[in-house]
Design a protein around this motif. Structure first.
Motif, PDB file in Angstrom:
ATOM      1  N   VAL A  51       0.971  -1.007   0.003  1.00  0.00           N
ATOM      2  CA  VAL A  51      -0.083   0.148   0.135  1.00  0.00           C
ATOM      3  C   VAL A  51       1.012   1.101   0.006  1.00  0.00           C
ATOM      4  O   VAL A  51       1.743   1.214   0.618  1.00  0.00           O
ATOM      5  N   ALA A  52       0.706   2.051  -0.852  1.00  0.00           N
ATOM      6  CA  ALA A  52       1.318   3.232  -1.078  1.00  0.00           C
ATOM      7  C   ALA A  52       0.905   4.459  -0.255  1.00  0.00           C
ATOM      8  O   ALA A  52       1.563   5.252   0.344  1.00  0.00           O
ATOM      9  N   SER A  53      -0.620   4.537  -0.480  1.00  0.00           N
ATOM     10  CA  SER A  53      -1.202   5.488   0.476  1.00  0.00           C
ATOM     11  C   SER A  53      -2.660   5.327   0.700  1.00  0.00           C
ATOM     12  O   SER A  53      -3.194   4.515  -0.067  1.00  0.00           O
ATOM     13  N   ALA A  54      -3.150   5.812   1.753  1.00  0.00           N
ATOM     14  CA  ALA A  54      -4.439   5.431   1.969  1.00  0.00           C
ATOM     15  C   ALA A  54      -5.316   7.098   2.306  1.00  0.00           C
ATOM     16  O   ALA A  54      -4.696   7.730   2.871  1.00  0.00           O
ATOM     17  N   ALA A  55      -6.617   7.275   1.671  1.00  0.00           N
ATOM     18  CA  ALA A  55      -7.034   8.588   1.884  1.00  0.00           C
ATOM     19  C   ALA A  55      -8.616   8.401   2.189  1.00  0.00           C
ATOM     20  O   ALA A  55      -9.369   8.039   1.271  1.00  0.00           O
ATOM     21  N   THR A  56      -8.790   8.250   3.477  1.00  0.00           N
ATOM     22  CA  THR A  56     -10.331   8.043   4.038  1.00  0.00           C
ATOM     23  C   THR A  56     -11.118   9.510   3.994  1.00  0.00           C
ATOM     24  O   THR A  56     -10.807  10.432   4.588  1.00  0.00           O
ATOM     25  N   ASP A  57     -12.364   9.286   3.426  1.00  0.00           N
ATOM     26  CA  ASP A  57     -13.362  10.372   3.449  1.00  0.00           C
ATOM     27  C   ASP A  57     -14.438   9.938   4.518  1.00  0.00           C
ATOM     28  O   ASP A  57     -15.210   9.178   4.202  1.00  0.00           O
ATOM     29  N   THR A  58     -14.450  10.674   5.750  1.00  0.00           N
ATOM     30  CA  THR A  58     -15.216  10.304   6.906  1.00  0.00           C
ATOM     31  C   THR A  58     -16.567  10.457   6.328  1.00  0.00           C
ATOM     32  O   THR A  58     -17.673   9.996   6.772  1.00  0.00           O
ATOM     33  N   SER A  60     -18.341  10.476   3.517  1.00  0.00           N
ATOM     34  CA  SER A  60     -18.743   9.386   2.666  1.00  0.00           C
ATOM     35  C   SER A  60     -18.643   8.106   2.961  1.00  0.00           C
ATOM     36  O   SER A  60     -19.502   7.137   2.532  1.00  0.00           O
ATOM     37  N   GLY A  61     -17.655   7.775   4.047  1.00  0.00           N
ATOM     38  CA  GLY A  61     -17.418   6.676   4.383  1.00  0.00           C
ATOM     39  C   GLY A  61     -16.666   5.673   3.534  1.00  0.00           C
ATOM     40  O   GLY A  61     -16.457   4.526   3.557  1.00  0.00           O
ATOM     41  N   ARG A  62     -15.919   6.142   2.576  1.00  0.00           N
ATOM     42  CA  ARG A  62     -14.960   5.692   1.689  1.00  0.00           C
ATOM     43  C   ARG A  62     -13.631   5.751   1.762  1.00  0.00           C
ATOM     44  O   ARG A  62     -13.337   7.093   2.288  1.00  0.00           O
ATOM     45  N   CYS A  63     -12.742   4.836   1.330  1.00  0.00           N
ATOM     46  CA  CYS A  63     -11.384   5.191   1.480  1.00  0.00           C
ATOM     47  C   CYS A  63     -10.944   4.781   0.077  1.00  0.00           C
ATOM     48  O   CYS A  63     -11.059   3.529  -0.328  1.00  0.00           O
ATOM     49  N   VAL A  64      -9.798   5.666  -0.447  1.00  0.00           N
ATOM     50  CA  VAL A  64      -9.108   5.258  -1.687  1.00  0.00           C
ATOM     51  C   VAL A  64      -7.785   4.629  -1.239  1.00  0.00           C
ATOM     52  O   VAL A  64      -7.056   5.479  -0.607  1.00  0.00           O
ATOM     53  N   VAL A  65      -7.519   3.294  -1.586  1.00  0.00           N
ATOM     54  CA  VAL A  65      -6.175   2.847  -1.269  1.00  0.00           C
ATOM     55  C   VAL A  65      -5.380   2.515  -2.547  1.00  0.00           C
ATOM     56  O   VAL A  65      -5.722   1.977  -3.283  1.00  0.00           O
ATOM     57  N   GLU A  68       1.108   0.509  -4.456  1.00  0.00           N
ATOM     58  CA  GLU A  68       2.613   0.373  -5.322  1.00  0.00           C
ATOM     59  C   GLU A  68       2.654  -0.374  -6.277  1.00  0.00           C
ATOM     60  O   GLU A  68       2.737  -1.285  -6.386  1.00  0.00           O
ATOM     61  N   GLY A  69       2.928   0.328  -7.613  1.00  0.00           N
ATOM     62  CA  GLY A  69       3.312  -0.174  -8.877  1.00  0.00           C
ATOM     63  C   GLY A  69       2.147  -0.972  -9.258  1.00  0.00           C
ATOM     64  O   GLY A  69       0.962  -0.892  -9.098  1.00  0.00           O
ATOM     65  N   ALA A  70       2.323  -2.095  -9.679  1.00  0.00           N
ATOM     66  CA  ALA A  70       1.458  -3.158 -10.114  1.00  0.00           C
ATOM     67  C   ALA A  70       1.299  -4.269  -9.135  1.00  0.00           C
ATOM     68  O   ALA A  70       0.808  -5.547  -9.342  1.00  0.00           O
ATOM     69  N   THR A  71       1.538  -3.892  -7.665  1.00  0.00           N
ATOM     70  CA  THR A  71       1.430  -4.942  -6.536  1.00  0.00           C
ATOM     71  C   THR A  71       0.077  -5.175  -6.510  1.00  0.00           C
ATOM     72  O   THR A  71      -1.079  -4.570  -6.714  1.00  0.00           O
ATOM     73  N   ASP A  72      -0.034  -6.585  -6.213  1.00  0.00           N
ATOM     74  CA  ASP A  72      -1.360  -6.866  -5.942  1.00  0.00           C
ATOM     75  C   ASP A  72      -1.499  -7.195  -4.338  1.00  0.00           C
ATOM     76  O   ASP A  72      -0.553  -7.777  -3.613  1.00  0.00           O
ATOM     77  N   VAL A  73      -2.463  -6.741  -3.474  1.00  0.00           N
ATOM     78  CA  VAL A  73      -2.930  -6.777  -2.186  1.00  0.00           C
ATOM     79  C   VAL A  73      -4.211  -7.482  -2.023  1.00  0.00           C
ATOM     80  O   VAL A  73      -4.966  -7.361  -2.749  1.00  0.00           O
ATOM     81  N   ASP A  74      -3.815  -8.524  -0.956  1.00  0.00           N
ATOM     82  CA  ASP A  74      -5.171  -9.256  -0.768  1.00  0.00           C
ATOM     83  C   ASP A  74      -6.176  -8.395  -0.122  1.00  0.00           C
ATOM     84  O   ASP A  74      -5.838  -7.810   1.055  1.00  0.00           O
ATOM     85  N   PRO A  75      -7.332  -8.457  -0.734  1.00  0.00           N
ATOM     86  CA  PRO A  75      -8.451  -7.616  -0.087  1.00  0.00           C
ATOM     87  C   PRO A  75      -8.602  -7.944   1.388  1.00  0.00           C
ATOM     88  O   PRO A  75      -8.820  -7.010   2.251  1.00  0.00           O
TER      89      PRO A  75
END
Length: 94
Positions: A51-58, A60-65, A68-75
């Motif tokens: 994870v390069a960064s996370a930006a949470t909007d309280t 709307s209750g949403r967060c954009v994660v 890094e690059g083409a990395t796959d992260v397990d949900p």
């Protein structure tokens, strides 16, 4: 650490999203009440490998994660990080 000493090291140096390279995922988060909730969740998410960064909007209750690059992260790792931040639940919606 911020001026109040409440949040982790990444909260003090948080940068706005620039739309650079890499993929992003969107989470729907329930249980947030204030900006501090969002910062705690962002700090936990940014500790997940890939994870390069996370930006949470309280509001709307949403967060954009942003990943890094083409990395796959397990949900499941992302939702576990949100739950580790406190009394929150999350699911990947995009």
């Amino acid at each position: 650490m911020n001026a109040f000493g409440l949040f982790g090291r990444k909260a003090a140096r948080r940068r706005p999203e620039t739309g650079g390279p890499g993929r992003s995922l969107e989470l729907l988060i329930e249980g947030m009440h204030c900006t501090a909730c969002g910062l705690l969740i962002d700090d936990e998410l940014e500790e997940v490998p890939g994870v390069a960064s996370a930006a949470t909007d309280t509001r709307s209750g949403r967060c954009v994660v942003r990943l890094e690059g083409a990395t796959d992260v397990d949900p499941a790792a992302l939702t576990a990080a949100v739950e580790a931040a406190g009394e929150y639940t999350a699911r990947v919606v995009g």
